[in-house]
Design an enzyme around this catalytic site. Sequence first.
Site, PDB file in Angstrom:
ATOM      1  N   ASP A 136       6.913  -4.040   2.247  1.00 43.13           N
ATOM      2  CA  ASP A 136       6.996  -3.491   3.731  1.00 43.13           C
ATOM      3  C   ASP A 136       6.811  -2.246   3.290  1.00 43.13           C
ATOM      4  OD1 ASP A 136       9.047  -2.510   2.007  1.00 43.13           O
ATOM      5  OD2 ASP A 136      10.795  -2.139   3.476  1.00 43.13           O
ATOM      6  N   GLU A 137       5.429  -1.890   2.699  1.00 47.56           N
ATOM      7  CA  GLU A 137       4.818  -0.481   2.272  1.00 47.56           C
ATOM      8  C   GLU A 137       3.471  -0.761   2.749  1.00 47.56           C
ATOM      9  OE1 GLU A 137       7.424   0.477  -1.723  1.00 47.56           O
ATOM     10  OE2 GLU A 137       5.059  -0.200  -1.989  1.00 47.56           O
TER      11      GLU A 137
END
Length: 266
Positions: free
Chosen positions: A100-101
């Site tokens: 989720d980066e």
Amino acid sequence: LEDVTERKRGEERLRYRTFHDALTGLPNRALCLDRIARAIERAKRRSNYIYALLFLDLDRFKLVNDSLGHLAGDGLLRRVADRLRREVRQLDTVARVGGDEFVVLLEEIASPGDALRIVKAVRERLRVPFMVEGRQIYVTASLGVVLGPADYERPEELLQNAAIAMNAARSAGCGRVRVFDWSMRERAERVMDLETSLRQALEAVERGQLDQTVHVTSKDALGRAARAFNAMVARLRQTSDSLNQSQAEVAEQHRLLETRVTTRTA
């Protein structure tokens, strides 16, 4: 002729898959690092070239996966990617570098203030709810920013510093932004060194090496680590910084190690 054309298409598809994220279609970590390296080189050649790197991590994304399932989580990531793409210019790069980066490389900006205005716009845009699987999902993101140009040689170092700033933002609470400074890097290295010392001492305890010969050395190591940790906590409290997850884990290791040493030496 058709065979040659098909082979070229196959090579292009392979090249695309090598440098792009399969889920979102964004550049992946490898392509992101390549573009950061090019930005670093441009900054060396041109005195007026300014860039910035944003490292973005979705807050509590695991909750979406755990409550709604991974299909919903994947859908959210795709929508976040689309929204980020719309907030930047064509010459900028939006990449997915982890679960989720996301990373945004802003190039040819007029001033660092431009980068901070874009950061604010991105943060506000992400606060608008997403529709995923017929549900409204509200998200926030922790953002770390590195303002260039600076004396960087390796793109990995620039990316690492942006991640350090993001971790500092996340430790301050959801939806925060932090601009990198070198004290953040020094603090992260101190925490890592402290954690290594504590884990090594804990492993010595677990191996039963606290006999009369090793006992003093282990207690001395524990004392040094404890004093260093307590001093770091005091400094953090003075600057109103909150302990992040890594530091909390170090504190837990310290308490566990101290308990085991006390038990064995009682």
